[in-house]
Design a protein around this motif. Sequence first.
Motif, short mmCIF file in Angstrom:
data_model
loop_
_atom_site.label_atom_id
_atom_site.label_comp_id
_atom_site.label_asym_id
_atom_site.label_seq_id
_atom_site.Cartn_x
_atom_site.Cartn_y
_atom_site.Cartn_z
N LEU A 18 24.75 47.58 48.30
CA LEU A 18 24.07 48.30 49.46
C LEU A 18 24.83 47.90 50.63
O LEU A 18 25.16 48.92 51.64
CB LEU A 18 22.64 47.91 49.66
N GLY A 19 25.24 46.82 50.96
CA GLY A 19 25.72 46.27 52.08
C GLY A 19 27.35 46.90 52.24
O GLY A 19 27.79 47.35 53.44
N GLY A 20 28.04 46.81 51.07
CA GLY A 20 29.30 47.70 51.18
C GLY A 20 29.30 49.10 51.28
O GLY A 20 30.00 49.41 52.06
N ALA A 21 28.55 49.52 50.60
CA ALA A 21 28.33 51.09 51.04
C ALA A 21 27.97 51.56 52.28
O ALA A 21 28.49 52.51 52.87
CB ALA A 21 27.17 51.61 50.00
N PHE A 22 27.18 50.65 53.06
CA PHE A 22 26.70 50.78 54.31
C PHE A 22 28.01 50.81 55.22
O PHE A 22 28.19 51.41 56.18
CB PHE A 22 25.81 49.86 54.71
N LEU A 55 35.70 46.54 49.21
CA LEU A 55 35.76 45.19 48.32
C LEU A 55 34.44 44.89 47.90
O LEU A 55 34.27 44.24 46.97
CB LEU A 55 36.53 44.35 49.24
N GLU A 56 33.61 44.95 48.62
CA GLU A 56 32.03 44.53 48.29
C GLU A 56 31.51 45.29 47.27
O GLU A 56 31.00 44.87 46.46
CB GLU A 56 31.26 44.41 49.56
N VAL A 57 31.85 46.46 47.48
CA VAL A 57 31.26 47.60 46.18
C VAL A 57 32.14 47.37 45.18
O VAL A 57 31.31 47.27 43.90
CB VAL A 57 31.56 49.00 46.99
N LEU A 58 33.55 47.06 45.18
CA LEU A 58 34.12 46.92 44.05
C LEU A 58 33.45 45.48 43.26
O LEU A 58 33.46 45.45 42.14
CB LEU A 58 35.51 46.73 44.10
N ALA A 59 33.53 44.63 44.22
CA ALA A 59 32.82 43.16 43.45
C ALA A 59 31.59 43.27 42.97
O ALA A 59 31.34 42.95 41.83
CB ALA A 59 32.80 42.28 44.60
N ALA A 60 30.65 44.16 43.53
CA ALA A 60 29.39 44.59 43.02
C ALA A 60 29.49 45.05 41.47
O ALA A 60 28.52 44.60 40.65
CB ALA A 60 28.45 45.23 43.81
N ALA A 61 30.35 46.16 41.48
CA ALA A 61 30.44 46.47 40.00
C ALA A 61 31.19 45.64 39.16
O ALA A 61 30.66 45.48 38.02
CB ALA A 61 31.39 47.92 40.37
N GLY A 62 31.93 44.82 39.70
CA GLY A 62 32.58 43.74 38.88
C GLY A 62 31.63 42.79 38.27
O GLY A 62 31.95 42.04 37.44
N LEU A 63 30.61 42.43 39.16
CA LEU A 63 29.78 41.36 38.65
C LEU A 63 28.87 41.82 37.31
O LEU A 63 28.67 41.01 36.95
CB LEU A 63 28.57 41.14 39.73
N VAL A 64 28.71 42.91 37.24
CA VAL A 64 27.64 43.54 35.94
C VAL A 64 28.36 44.29 35.11
O VAL A 64 28.18 44.41 33.82
CB VAL A 64 26.53 44.04 36.58
N LEU A 65 29.22 45.36 35.58
CA LEU A 65 29.56 46.31 34.66
C LEU A 65 30.57 45.83 33.45
O LEU A 65 30.45 46.16 32.37
CB LEU A 65 30.38 47.52 35.40
N PRO A 66 31.53 45.02 33.76
CA PRO A 66 32.35 44.32 32.59
C PRO A 66 31.48 43.88 31.22
O PRO A 66 31.51 43.95 30.19
CB PRO A 66 33.19 43.47 33.30
N ALA A 67 30.50 42.98 31.81
CA ALA A 67 29.82 42.28 30.75
C ALA A 67 28.82 43.37 30.23
O ALA A 67 28.73 43.05 28.99
CB ALA A 67 28.77 41.20 31.67
N VAL A 68 28.12 44.17 30.81
CA VAL A 68 27.43 45.14 30.36
C VAL A 68 28.00 46.09 29.36
O VAL A 68 27.48 46.27 28.19
CB VAL A 68 26.58 46.18 31.39
N LEU A 69 29.28 46.48 29.76
CA LEU A 69 29.79 47.39 28.65
C LEU A 69 30.81 46.82 27.72
O LEU A 69 31.39 47.29 26.84
CB LEU A 69 31.14 48.20 29.52
N GLY A 70 30.87 45.26 27.90
CA GLY A 70 31.55 44.47 26.89
C GLY A 70 33.07 44.66 26.92
O GLY A 70 33.87 44.46 26.03
N ILE A 71 33.67 45.16 28.22
CA ILE A 71 34.90 45.29 28.25
C ILE A 71 35.28 44.27 29.28
O ILE A 71 35.11 44.37 30.66
CB ILE A 71 35.20 46.90 28.76
N ILE A 86 35.60 36.38 50.23
CA ILE A 86 35.06 37.12 51.21
C ILE A 86 33.88 36.33 52.19
O ILE A 86 34.01 36.39 53.19
CB ILE A 86 34.33 38.47 50.62
N MET A 87 33.03 35.56 51.47
CA MET A 87 31.91 35.02 52.35
C MET A 87 32.63 33.75 53.06
O MET A 87 31.96 33.43 53.98
CB MET A 87 30.88 34.71 51.24
N ALA A 88 33.35 33.30 52.36
CA ALA A 88 34.35 32.22 53.32
C ALA A 88 35.04 32.77 54.44
O ALA A 88 34.91 32.17 55.78
CB ALA A 88 35.37 31.58 52.70
#
Length: 128
Positions: A18-22, A55-71, A86-88
């Motif tokens: 949400l924050g990244g898309a904004f 970068l935030e949107v890509l990280a959001a996808a990277g937090l869940v999609l690889p594990a959910v898809l098993g890739i 990023i947060m530092a």
Amino acid sequence: MNLALWTVAGILAAAYLLGGAFKVITPKERIAAVGHSGRWVEDFSAGGVKAIGALEVLAAAGLVLPAVLGIAPVLVPLAALGLVVIMAGAAITRIRRHEWKLVLVDLTYLALAAFVVWGRLGPASFAG
């Protein structure tokens, strides 16, 4: 532990999506007008703000999609590590601007992302 890591990763993914898309779709001037939490954009170019959002949107996808898809689930802790970086940077920006209350928010996000890095590279990795 696995449930806690999934929960934290899901919450972080939602927040950063949400924050990244904004940041990507909203002009820099409108972000600055949001209030005291949006004033940080004054330190960055419009392209820089959009890059941070992307970068935030890509990280959001990277937090869940690889594990959910098993890739390539190793990408989950790498995405979380990217959010730590990023947060530092966000915390450093807030410190320079003397926005002390918001530094605590940034450090909380940093700690949550670091928890995902630690958990997924260590005791609750997807490999075992």
